[in-house]
Scaffold this active site. Structure first.
Site, PDB file in Angstrom:
ATOM      1  N   LYS A   3       0.832  -1.199   0.000  1.00 63.81           N
ATOM      2  CA  LYS A   3       0.000   0.000   0.000  1.00 63.81           C
ATOM      3  C   LYS A   3       0.873   1.258   0.000  1.00 63.81           C
ATOM      4  O   LYS A   3       2.095   1.173   0.215  1.00 63.81           O
ATOM      5  CB  LYS A   3      -0.926  -0.051   1.225  1.00 63.81           C
ATOM      6  CG  LYS A   3      -1.930  -1.213   1.177  1.00 63.81           C
ATOM      7  CD  LYS A   3      -2.827  -1.214   2.415  1.00 63.81           C
ATOM      8  CE  LYS A   3      -3.891  -2.294   2.334  1.00 63.81           C
ATOM      9  NZ  LYS A   3      -4.765  -2.314   3.531  1.00 63.81           N
ATOM     10  N   TYR A  43     -12.076  -2.690  -3.469  1.00 64.20           N
ATOM     11  CA  TYR A  43     -12.611  -2.828  -2.107  1.00 64.20           C
ATOM     12  C   TYR A  43     -14.138  -2.748  -2.087  1.00 64.20           C
ATOM     13  O   TYR A  43     -14.723  -2.338  -1.076  1.00 64.20           O
ATOM     14  CB  TYR A  43     -12.008  -1.764  -1.191  1.00 64.20           C
ATOM     15  CG  TYR A  43     -10.634  -2.108  -0.640  1.00 64.20           C
ATOM     16  CD1 TYR A  43     -10.404  -3.312   0.028  1.00 64.20           C
ATOM     17  CD2 TYR A  43      -9.563  -1.223  -0.754  1.00 64.20           C
ATOM     18  CE1 TYR A  43      -9.155  -3.630   0.549  1.00 64.20           C
ATOM     19  CE2 TYR A  43      -8.312  -1.535  -0.232  1.00 64.20           C
ATOM     20  CZ  TYR A  43      -8.116  -2.741   0.418  1.00 64.20           C
ATOM     21  OH  TYR A  43      -6.878  -3.053   0.945  1.00 64.20           O
ATOM     22  N   ASN A 106      -1.935   0.068   7.270  1.00 68.68           N
ATOM     23  CA  ASN A 106      -1.427  -1.278   7.583  1.00 68.68           C
ATOM     24  C   ASN A 106      -0.591  -1.911   6.467  1.00 68.68           C
ATOM     25  O   ASN A 106      -0.471  -3.115   6.352  1.00 68.68           O
ATOM     26  CB  ASN A 106      -2.551  -2.195   8.065  1.00 68.68           C
ATOM     27  CG  ASN A 106      -3.616  -2.456   7.024  1.00 68.68           C
ATOM     28  OD1 ASN A 106      -3.583  -1.847   5.950  1.00 68.68           O
ATOM     29  ND2 ASN A 106      -4.540  -3.345   7.311  1.00 68.68           N
ATOM     30  N   HIS A 109      -1.732  -5.395   1.428  1.00 68.83           N
ATOM     31  CA  HIS A 109      -3.009  -6.066   1.155  1.00 68.83           C
ATOM     32  C   HIS A 109      -2.722  -7.474   0.654  1.00 68.83           C
ATOM     33  O   HIS A 109      -1.767  -7.683  -0.091  1.00 68.83           O
ATOM     34  CB  HIS A 109      -3.794  -5.311   0.072  1.00 68.83           C
ATOM     35  CG  HIS A 109      -4.823  -6.171  -0.608  1.00 68.83           C
ATOM     36  ND1 HIS A 109      -6.008  -6.498   0.003  1.00 68.83           N
ATOM     37  CD2 HIS A 109      -4.825  -6.803  -1.808  1.00 68.83           C
ATOM     38  CE1 HIS A 109      -6.698  -7.300  -0.810  1.00 68.83           C
ATOM     39  NE2 HIS A 109      -5.999  -7.495  -1.915  1.00 68.83           N
ATOM     40  N   GLU A 120      -9.023 -10.405  -8.293  1.00 72.13           N
ATOM     41  CA  GLU A 120      -8.088  -9.277  -8.150  1.00 72.13           C
ATOM     42  C   GLU A 120      -6.962  -9.339  -9.187  1.00 72.13           C
ATOM     43  O   GLU A 120      -6.497  -8.306  -9.656  1.00 72.13           O
ATOM     44  CB  GLU A 120      -7.547  -9.223  -6.713  1.00 72.13           C
ATOM     45  CG  GLU A 120      -8.637  -8.790  -5.735  1.00 72.13           C
ATOM     46  CD  GLU A 120      -8.258  -8.917  -4.265  1.00 72.13           C
ATOM     47  OE1 GLU A 120      -7.087  -9.198  -3.956  1.00 72.13           O
ATOM     48  OE2 GLU A 120      -9.161  -8.734  -3.426  1.00 72.13           O
TER      49      GLU A 120
HETATM   50  P1  GTP Z   1      -6.727  -6.065   2.985  1.00 75.00           P
HETATM   51  O1  GTP Z   1      -5.687  -7.107   2.769  1.00 75.00           O
HETATM   52  O2  GTP Z   1      -6.242  -4.645   2.829  1.00 75.00           O
HETATM   53  O3  GTP Z   1      -7.991  -6.355   2.195  1.00 75.00           O
HETATM   54  O4  GTP Z   1      -7.080  -6.185   4.550  1.00 75.00           O
HETATM   55  P2  GTP Z   1      -7.878  -7.348   5.272  1.00 75.00           P
HETATM   56  O5  GTP Z   1      -8.408  -8.347   4.287  1.00 75.00           O
HETATM   57  O6  GTP Z   1      -6.992  -7.831   6.361  1.00 75.00           O
HETATM   58  O7  GTP Z   1      -9.101  -6.543   5.921  1.00 75.00           O
HETATM   59  P3  GTP Z   1     -10.421  -6.013   5.203  1.00 75.00           P
HETATM   60  O8  GTP Z   1     -10.522  -6.518   3.809  1.00 75.00           O
HETATM   61  O9  GTP Z   1     -11.539  -6.254   6.131  1.00 75.00           O
HETATM   62  O10 GTP Z   1     -10.156  -4.444   5.186  1.00 75.00           O
HETATM   63  C1  GTP Z   1      -9.492  -3.819   4.106  1.00 75.00           C
HETATM   64  C2  GTP Z   1      -8.676  -2.690   4.631  1.00 75.00           C
HETATM   65  O11 GTP Z   1      -9.543  -1.692   5.146  1.00 75.00           O
HETATM   66  C3  GTP Z   1      -7.765  -3.018   5.808  1.00 75.00           C
HETATM   67  O12 GTP Z   1      -6.538  -3.588   5.426  1.00 75.00           O
HETATM   68  C4  GTP Z   1      -7.569  -1.660   6.424  1.00 75.00           C
HETATM   69  O13 GTP Z   1      -6.596  -0.901   5.694  1.00 75.00           O
HETATM   70  C5  GTP Z   1      -8.938  -1.040   6.225  1.00 75.00           C
HETATM   71  N1  GTP Z   1      -9.762  -1.232   7.420  1.00 75.00           N
HETATM   72  C6  GTP Z   1     -10.379  -2.362   7.840  1.00 75.00           C
HETATM   73  N2  GTP Z   1     -11.042  -2.174   8.989  1.00 75.00           N
HETATM   74  C7  GTP Z   1     -10.829  -0.868   9.297  1.00 75.00           C
HETATM   75  C8  GTP Z   1     -11.240  -0.042  10.392  1.00 75.00           C
HETATM   76  O14 GTP Z   1     -11.932  -0.472  11.314  1.00 75.00           O
HETATM   77  N3  GTP Z   1     -10.824   1.271  10.353  1.00 75.00           N
HETATM   78  C9  GTP Z   1     -10.049   1.777   9.367  1.00 75.00           C
HETATM   79  N4  GTP Z   1      -9.679   3.062   9.409  1.00 75.00           N
HETATM   80  N5  GTP Z   1      -9.635   1.023   8.328  1.00 75.00           N
HETATM   81  C10 GTP Z   1     -10.010  -0.274   8.304  1.00 75.00           C
HETATM   82 MG    MG Z   2      -9.434  -7.775   2.570  1.00 73.91          MG
END
Ligand code: GTP
Ligand code: MG
Length: 143
Positions: A3, A43, A106, A109, A120
């Site tokens: 990212k 997303y 974070n 991805h 994807e």
């Molecule tokens: P990705 O690999 O980025 O898809 O992450 P993930 O699969 O571990 O989590 P998810 O798909 O649920 O969320 C996608 C992204 O949204 C996360 O990696 C975070 O960057 C962001 N995100 C998820 N939950 C939160 C939250 O509660 N607050 C904020 N600010 N960002 C969030």
């Molecule tokens: Mg995810």
């Protein structure tokens, strides 16, 4: 995918090195500055979340590094290498556990299933990926 914060914080080499050293094979790699609409599609499953607009702002804030890694159980194991979504819950030794502090920054991805990986890969690499034989195969896989 690395990212924008991962790119800005010079973590590209570190993250690629972890996947290489694990034994996965790189099948595609590029730097991109995606449109917001592309990120919204990526997303789409999170479009109802309160953090969605902030997530798209974050992802559109700079270049990302997109990759396709292949190997046995790479989706599941690759997610383990990334660590839990929230860095406060990510184990030390994982990318998120080692290199970040907040969920909204974070660093990386990873596709969450083989179906989403296929989706994807088509979204990020419409030109296709690179098929090649790694000479290390016999040293990584028993058969
Ligand atoms: P990705 O690999 O980025 O898809 O992450 P993930 O699969 O571990 O989590 P998810 O798909 O649920 O969320 C996608 C992204 O949204 C996360 O990696 C975070 O960057 C962001 N995100 C998820 N939950 C939160 C939250 O509660 N607050 C904020 N600010 N960002 C969030
Ligand atoms: Mg995810």
């Amino acid at each position: 995918m690395i990212k924008p914060d991962g790119v800005q914080r010079n973590l590209v080499g570190e993250i690629i090195a972890r996947f290489e050293k694990k034994g996965y094979k790189l099948a595609a790699l590029k730097m991109a500055r995606p449109e917001r609409s592309h990120l919204e599609e990526h997303y789409a499953d999170l479009s109802g979340k309160g953090f969605f607009a902030g997530l798209i702002d974050y992802m559109a804030s700079g270049p990302v590094v997109c990759m396709v890694w292949t190997g046995v159980n790479v989706v599941l194991e690759g997610r383990k290498m990334l660590g839990a979504t929230k860095p406060s819950e990510s184990a030390m030794g994982t990318i998120r556990g080692d290199f970040c502090v907040e969920v909204g920054r974070n660093v990386c991805h990873g596709s969450d299933s083989t179906d989403s990986a296929e989706h994807e890969i088509k979204l990020w690499f419409p030109e296709g990926v690179c098929e090649w034989d790694a000479c290390t195969n016999a040293w990584i896989y028993e058969k």
